[in-house]
Design a protein around this motif. Structure first.
Motif, mmCIF file in Angstrom:
data_model
loop_
_atom_site.group_PDB
_atom_site.id
_atom_site.type_symbol
_atom_site.label_atom_id
_atom_site.label_comp_id
_atom_site.label_asym_id
_atom_site.label_seq_id
_atom_site.Cartn_x
_atom_site.Cartn_y
_atom_site.Cartn_z
ATOM 1 N N ILE A 1 0.795 -1.178 -0.196
ATOM 2 C CA ILE A 1 0.099 -0.211 0.024
ATOM 3 C C ILE A 1 0.459 1.069 -0.082
ATOM 4 C CG2 ILE A 1 -0.323 0.061 2.915
ATOM 5 C CD1 ILE A 1 -3.448 1.109 2.257
ATOM 6 N N ASN A 2 2.501 1.083 0.440
ATOM 7 C CA ASN A 2 3.076 2.035 0.583
ATOM 8 C C ASN A 2 3.822 2.542 -0.385
ATOM 9 O OD1 ASN A 2 4.508 0.515 1.064
ATOM 10 N ND2 ASN A 2 5.853 0.871 2.928
ATOM 11 N N SER A 3 3.711 1.510 -1.354
ATOM 12 C CA SER A 3 4.190 1.501 -2.398
ATOM 13 C C SER A 3 3.141 2.663 -4.038
ATOM 14 C CB SER A 3 5.018 1.088 -3.266
ATOM 15 O OG SER A 3 3.966 -0.501 -3.569
ATOM 16 N N LYS A 4 1.893 2.672 -3.570
ATOM 17 C CA LYS A 4 1.227 3.919 -4.304
ATOM 18 C C LYS A 4 1.362 4.881 -3.888
ATOM 19 C CE LYS A 4 -2.039 -0.729 -4.585
ATOM 20 N NZ LYS A 4 -3.330 -1.322 -4.262
ATOM 21 N N LEU A 5 1.838 5.371 -4.405
ATOM 22 C CA LEU A 5 2.097 7.044 -3.124
ATOM 23 C C LEU A 5 0.932 7.812 -3.822
ATOM 24 C CD1 LEU A 5 5.710 7.226 -5.584
ATOM 25 C CD2 LEU A 5 5.668 6.392 -2.909
ATOM 26 N N TYR A 6 0.448 8.109 -4.385
ATOM 27 C CA TYR A 6 -0.961 8.535 -4.528
ATOM 28 C C TYR A 6 -2.089 8.583 -3.879
ATOM 29 C CZ TYR A 6 -2.185 4.165 -6.922
ATOM 30 O OH TYR A 6 -3.374 2.671 -6.671
ATOM 31 N N GLY B 1 10.394 7.546 -17.352
ATOM 32 C CA GLY B 1 11.261 7.255 -17.952
ATOM 33 C C GLY B 1 11.520 7.859 -19.781
ATOM 34 N N THR B 2 11.433 7.244 -20.361
ATOM 35 C CA THR B 2 11.053 7.790 -22.366
ATOM 36 C C THR B 2 9.470 7.857 -22.528
ATOM 37 O OG1 THR B 2 12.646 6.197 -22.881
ATOM 38 C CG2 THR B 2 13.627 8.081 -22.560
ATOM 39 N N ALA B 3 9.543 7.019 -21.737
ATOM 40 C CA ALA B 3 7.569 6.061 -22.267
ATOM 41 C C ALA B 3 6.354 6.772 -21.764
ATOM 42 C CB ALA B 3 8.168 4.703 -22.238
ATOM 43 N N HIS B 4 6.501 7.388 -22.676
ATOM 44 C CA HIS B 4 4.674 7.905 -22.782
ATOM 45 C C HIS B 4 3.766 6.971 -21.793
ATOM 46 C CE1 HIS B 4 6.513 10.437 -25.707
ATOM 47 N NE2 HIS B 4 5.710 11.210 -24.860
ATOM 48 N N VAL B 5 3.099 7.042 -21.443
ATOM 49 C CA VAL B 5 2.143 6.606 -20.226
ATOM 50 C C VAL B 5 0.858 6.397 -20.971
ATOM 51 C CG1 VAL B 5 1.067 5.618 -17.641
ATOM 52 C CG2 VAL B 5 3.082 6.071 -17.548
ATOM 53 N N LEU B 6 0.021 5.885 -21.383
ATOM 54 C CA LEU B 6 -0.769 6.145 -21.882
ATOM 55 C C LEU B 6 -2.078 5.551 -21.035
ATOM 56 C CD1 LEU B 6 0.056 4.632 -25.275
ATOM 57 C CD2 LEU B 6 0.163 6.697 -24.830
ATOM 58 N N ASP B 7 -1.923 4.871 -19.968
ATOM 59 C CA ASP B 7 -3.049 3.839 -19.131
ATOM 60 C C ASP B 7 -2.737 3.902 -17.974
ATOM 61 O OD1 ASP B 7 -5.716 3.618 -18.837
ATOM 62 O OD2 ASP B 7 -5.633 1.623 -19.506
ATOM 63 N N VAL B 8 -2.697 3.515 -17.078
ATOM 64 C CA VAL B 8 -3.102 2.704 -15.966
ATOM 65 C C VAL B 8 -3.183 1.886 -14.941
ATOM 66 C CG1 VAL B 8 -1.640 2.861 -13.189
ATOM 67 C CG2 VAL B 8 -0.881 4.301 -15.341
ATOM 68 N N GLN B 9 -3.197 0.222 -15.387
ATOM 69 C CA GLN B 9 -4.889 -0.222 -14.781
ATOM 70 C C GLN B 9 -4.175 -1.102 -13.651
ATOM 71 O OE1 GLN B 9 -7.425 -0.670 -16.133
ATOM 72 N NE2 GLN B 9 -7.533 0.687 -17.729
ATOM 73 N N GLU B 10 -5.160 -0.926 -12.300
ATOM 74 C CA GLU B 10 -4.537 -2.145 -11.336
ATOM 75 C C GLU B 10 -5.201 -3.216 -11.159
ATOM 76 O OE1 GLU B 10 -4.859 -2.188 -6.117
ATOM 77 O OE2 GLU B 10 -5.505 -0.251 -7.325
ATOM 78 N N LYS B 11 -4.228 -4.456 -11.151
ATOM 79 C CA LYS B 11 -4.789 -6.056 -11.327
ATOM 80 C C LYS B 11 -3.848 -6.928 -10.189
ATOM 81 C CE LYS B 11 -4.362 -6.075 -16.528
ATOM 82 N NZ LYS B 11 -3.482 -5.917 -16.832
ATOM 83 N N ASP B 12 -5.102 -7.410 -9.652
ATOM 84 C CA ASP B 12 -4.424 -8.041 -8.044
ATOM 85 C C ASP B 12 -3.174 -7.704 -7.387
ATOM 86 O OD1 ASP B 12 -6.127 -10.290 -9.325
ATOM 87 O OD2 ASP B 12 -4.135 -10.949 -10.159
ATOM 88 N N GLY B 13 -4.001 -6.070 -6.986
ATOM 89 C CA GLY B 13 -2.870 -4.952 -6.210
ATOM 90 C C GLY B 13 -2.054 -4.663 -7.209
ATOM 91 N N LEU B 14 -1.664 -4.676 -8.054
ATOM 92 C CA LEU B 14 -0.557 -4.341 -8.663
ATOM 93 C C LEU B 14 -0.741 -3.330 -9.797
ATOM 94 C CD1 LEU B 14 1.815 -7.993 -9.026
ATOM 95 C CD2 LEU B 14 1.646 -6.406 -7.161
ATOM 96 N N VAL B 15 0.140 -2.018 -10.114
ATOM 97 C CA VAL B 15 0.222 -1.315 -11.352
ATOM 98 C C VAL B 15 0.572 -1.668 -12.117
ATOM 99 C CG1 VAL B 15 0.207 1.152 -11.281
ATOM 100 C CG2 VAL B 15 -0.749 0.217 -9.104
ATOM 101 N N PHE B 16 -0.071 -1.905 -13.488
ATOM 102 C CA PHE B 16 1.020 -1.934 -14.208
ATOM 103 C C PHE B 16 0.220 -0.382 -15.202
ATOM 104 C CE2 PHE B 16 -0.156 -5.946 -13.336
ATOM 105 C CZ PHE B 16 0.912 -6.868 -13.600
ATOM 106 N N HIS B 17 1.381 0.130 -16.308
ATOM 107 C CA HIS B 17 1.789 1.036 -17.040
ATOM 108 C C HIS B 17 1.512 0.489 -18.510
ATOM 109 C CE1 HIS B 17 3.546 2.264 -13.247
ATOM 110 N NE2 HIS B 17 2.938 3.416 -13.215
ATOM 111 N N LYS B 18 0.692 1.336 -18.921
ATOM 112 C CA LYS B 18 0.687 1.076 -20.829
ATOM 113 C C LYS B 18 1.514 2.049 -21.030
ATOM 114 C CE LYS B 18 -2.252 0.468 -24.610
ATOM 115 N NZ LYS B 18 -3.524 0.555 -25.105
ATOM 116 N N THR B 19 2.589 1.614 -21.696
ATOM 117 C CA THR B 19 3.641 2.469 -22.316
ATOM 118 C C THR B 19 3.840 2.112 -24.188
ATOM 119 O OG1 THR B 19 5.495 1.093 -22.029
ATOM 120 C CG2 THR B 19 4.640 3.041 -20.957
ATOM 121 N N ASP B 20 4.887 3.699 -24.237
ATOM 122 C CA ASP B 20 4.689 3.659 -26.176
ATOM 123 C C ASP B 20 6.332 2.788 -26.421
ATOM 124 O OD1 ASP B 20 6.071 5.909 -25.284
ATOM 125 O OD2 ASP B 20 4.963 6.874 -26.731
ATOM 126 N N ALA B 21 6.538 1.988 -25.346
ATOM 127 C CA ALA B 21 8.339 2.128 -24.926
ATOM 128 C C ALA B 21 8.435 1.204 -24.318
ATOM 129 C CB ALA B 21 8.991 3.673 -25.546
#
Length: 390
Positions: free
Chosen positions: A3-8, A55-75
């Protein structure tokens, strides 16, 4: 991801952070990247996700699955590397304003009228709130006034994680049954609600709260609201439109409504005058038709439906066969009505097909439809109507 690694969750104002890339998995032309911590809010609770850079990748979407955060990027990013995440702050802060504003409105509605918020959607284009009961125009004004009073008072907005024992003593709103730790957003004096999203720290940051729409929805109402920057942009657009309209009408901005009403009245009168003149022109055309001619038609550039019906009926009383009125032009096509007292008007569609693409239907006495053809071809079809229908 703990929980403390979900900074938001604990700090909505983190715009930039460092994180380690745990995994990078290709997904079509995009990549699903997981980091050991993240300030990107994933889509959830009716709110769209954050966007920005990882980093150098654009984050286009973010989803949470089973408590884990996944970033959809273009690179892609290298697993094990440390990267800097940068939140699109304008988007994030706007979402914070909208969501905190929604909590205030929902809290007021629940306290005053006992209704539950049964639906919430926050995207870049709209914010909608669904309530379980009806609200009148006067009640909406009352809600909006009190919501903005909450802004003026600049009340604190706090995040808390009460224990199970403490939670049992707290009255709070929640759309769903929550398993595990509950995150509460408290707006002092206005609302306490379970919520996973980032919020402002004080209500003054929300800015203007404006209800811009209300419609009946599933036994209750659906409200459209705008807060803060979005409300300001909407006001500017409305102000510019009002200014432009007032200039066109040559009235003061405060007199636009009366100016439009007068314009509508003038247009209504002009339409009436046009209809009278059109009837006279059509009458002249009807009188010019040979009295003994069957299968007759006339053409007009513009004519309302009532005038067309009157003309067809007058023609059918005076002429045998098919009597048609065609409204339009060769370029755009024609709306038509065809009537008859001696034939089945529905048969006309069959031989009109020779003139062009014809669609229509109706009763034996009168049909209506549309045809894409030249006037001369339609006239030729009427001239041959007797041949087709012997």
């Amino acid at each position: 991801m703990e929980i403390n690694s979900k900074l938001y969750e604990n700090d909505s104002y983190i715009r930039e952070f460092e994180a380690k890339v745990v995994s990078c998995v290709p997904e079509g032309r995009y990549f699903q990247i997981r980091t050991d911590r993240s300030a990107f809010f994933p889509e959830g609770g009716g709110q769209s996700s954050d966007t920005g850079l990882l980093g150098t990748a654009h984050v286009l979407d973010v989803q949470e699955k089973d408590g884990l955060v996944f970033h959809k990027t273009d690179a892609p990013l290298t697993e094990g590397s440390t990267v800097t995440g940068k939140i699109d702050w304008a988007r994030r802060f706007s979402n914070m304003q909208q969501h905190s504003g929604e909590h205030i409105i929902s809290g007021i509605v629940h306290r005053k009228f006992g209704y539950s918020n049964v639906g919430f959607h926050l995207s870049d284009r709209e914010v909608t709130l669904d309530f379980s009961g009806p609200l009148s125009a006067d009640q909406l004004l009352e809600i909006e006034n009190e919501a903005n009073q909450a802004v003026f008072e600049n009340r604190k907005v706090t995040v808390s994680y009460p224990s199970k024992e403490m939670l049992e003593k707290i009255e709070y709103r929640s759309k769903i049954e929550i398993q595990g730790q509950v995150r509460l957003i408290t707006i002092d004096g206005y609302d306490v609600c379970a919520c996973c999203a980032p919020h402002v720290a004080a209500t003054g940051e929300i800015g203007l709260i404006k209800i811009i729409g209300c419609q009946k929805y599933k036994g209750g109402v659906r409200l459209n609201i705008l807060c803060g920057v979005r409300a300001l942009e909407n006001y500017r657009a409305c102000h510019d439109s009002t200014g432009a309209i007032s200039a066109m009408l040559s009235v003061k901005p405060s007199e636009v409504t009366d100016g439009v009403k007068k314009l509508q009245s003038d247009i209504y009168k002009l339409k009436g005058d046009i209809n009278v003149l059109t009837d006279r022109i059509v009458l002249c055309k009807l009188e010019a038709l040979p009295k003994d001619q069957a299968d007759v038609c006339i053409f007009e550039k513009a004519m309302d439906a009532h005038a067309v019906r009157r003309a067809v009926n007058a023609m059918a009383e005076a002429h045998d066969g098919f009597c048609g009125v065609f409204v339009g032009d060769d370029h755009s096509g024609y709306r038509y009505s065809i009537g008859s007292r001696t034939k089945d008007a529905r048969e006309a569609v069959q031989w009109l097909q020779e003139a062009g693409v014809c669609r229509g239907g109706g009763s034996r006495d009168m049909i209506q439809g549309r045809i894409e053809a030249a006037q001369q071809d339609i006239e030729a079809a009427f001239a041959n109507a007797a041949v087709h229908n012997k």
